[in-house]
Enzyme design. Structure first.
Site, PDB file in Angstrom:
ATOM      1  N   HIS A  62       0.828  -1.202   0.000  1.00 15.29           N
ATOM      2  CA  HIS A  62       0.000   0.000   0.000  1.00 15.29           C
ATOM      3  C   HIS A  62       0.864   1.254   0.000  1.00 15.29           C
ATOM      4  O   HIS A  62       2.061   1.191   0.213  1.00 15.29           O
ATOM      5  CB  HIS A  62      -0.947   0.028   1.213  1.00 15.29           C
ATOM      6  N   ARG A  86      -1.317  10.880   4.735  1.00 14.15           N
ATOM      7  CA  ARG A  86      -1.948  11.439   5.927  1.00 14.15           C
ATOM      8  C   ARG A  86      -3.102  12.344   5.499  1.00 14.15           C
ATOM      9  O   ARG A  86      -2.980  13.075   4.513  1.00 14.15           O
ATOM     10  CB  ARG A  86      -0.927  12.225   6.735  1.00 14.15           C
ATOM     11  N   GLU A 136      -3.557   3.598   2.023  1.00 12.48           N
ATOM     12  CA  GLU A 136      -3.808   3.683   3.456  1.00 12.48           C
ATOM     13  C   GLU A 136      -3.962   5.153   3.826  1.00 12.48           C
ATOM     14  O   GLU A 136      -3.013   5.929   3.691  1.00 12.48           O
ATOM     15  CB  GLU A 136      -2.641   3.083   4.243  1.00 12.48           C
ATOM     16  N   ASN A 161      -4.377  11.140  12.045  1.00 15.57           N
ATOM     17  CA  ASN A 161      -3.858  11.332  13.394  1.00 15.57           C
ATOM     18  C   ASN A 161      -4.851  12.174  14.179  1.00 15.57           C
ATOM     19  O   ASN A 161      -5.253  13.247  13.729  1.00 15.57           O
ATOM     20  CB  ASN A 161      -2.483  11.997  13.353  1.00 15.57           C
ATOM     21  N   HIS A 182       2.810  11.290  -6.199  1.00 15.75           N
ATOM     22  CA  HIS A 182       1.395  11.148  -6.532  1.00 15.75           C
ATOM     23  C   HIS A 182       0.972   9.691  -6.477  1.00 15.75           C
ATOM     24  O   HIS A 182       1.802   8.787  -6.466  1.00 15.75           O
ATOM     25  CB  HIS A 182       1.102  11.723  -7.924  1.00 15.75           C
ATOM     26  N   GLU A 231      -2.864  11.018 -10.184  1.00 16.37           N
ATOM     27  CA  GLU A 231      -2.732  10.925 -11.628  1.00 16.37           C
ATOM     28  C   GLU A 231      -3.739   9.906 -12.144  1.00 16.37           C
ATOM     29  O   GLU A 231      -3.853   8.805 -11.607  1.00 16.37           O
ATOM     30  CB  GLU A 231      -1.322  10.483 -12.006  1.00 16.37           C
TER      31      GLU A 231
END
Length: 140
Positions: free
Chosen positions: A5, A9, A56, A60, A74, A117
């Site tokens: 993966h 964030r 993923e 936080n 990207h 993209e």
């Protein structure tokens, strides 16, 4: 070795899921809440690609300021029809930062400024208006 993966964030789970799932078409595969670590992990995949290549999203719980994400690079997704994909995103309020003027490639950005993209599956499509005449908007 197997690619698992890519982690990005995010600052707003709802806005991110709206973008990645409702607009881009990914599906949530699984979610992990970590009260001890004060974070949430949300794994997404293109339909039929679960467990092959996932994104993923890391949220936080304690607010942080992240840069634009451009230094990340990207994420890239192959689409069946670059024009239809961009039209759907645009209708959903997503800015097409680099329009698919060449019938092959476009860029958009997530709510956290991660560059996405979009690449035409197979050969490039013939140039089509209004995309062929559109200028870039912002950074991509």
């Amino acid at each position: 070795m197997k690619y698992l993966h890519t982690m990005v964030r995010v600052t707003d789970v709802d806005a991110s899921l709206d973008f990645y799932c409702n607009k881009l078409g990914l599906t949530e595969v699984r979610r992990k809440e970590s009260p001890q670590g004060r974070f949430t992990l949300i794994f997404l995949a293109a339909p039929g690609q679960e467990g092959v290549a996932e994104v993923e999203l890391t949220y936080n719980w304690d607010p942080e300021t992240y840069g634009e994400g451009r230094n990340f690079g990207h994420l890239a997704f192959e689409v069946d029809d670059i024009y239809a994909a961009c039209q759907k995103l645009q209708e959903g309020g997503v800015t097409i930062n680099r329009p698919p003027r060449d019938g092959r490639m476009a860029f958009v950005r997530s709510p956290d400024n991660i560059s996405i993209e979009l690449l035409q599956k197979g050969d490039a499509l013939p140039p089509l208006e209004p995309w062929a005449s559109m200028s870039n908007t912002g950074k991509w």
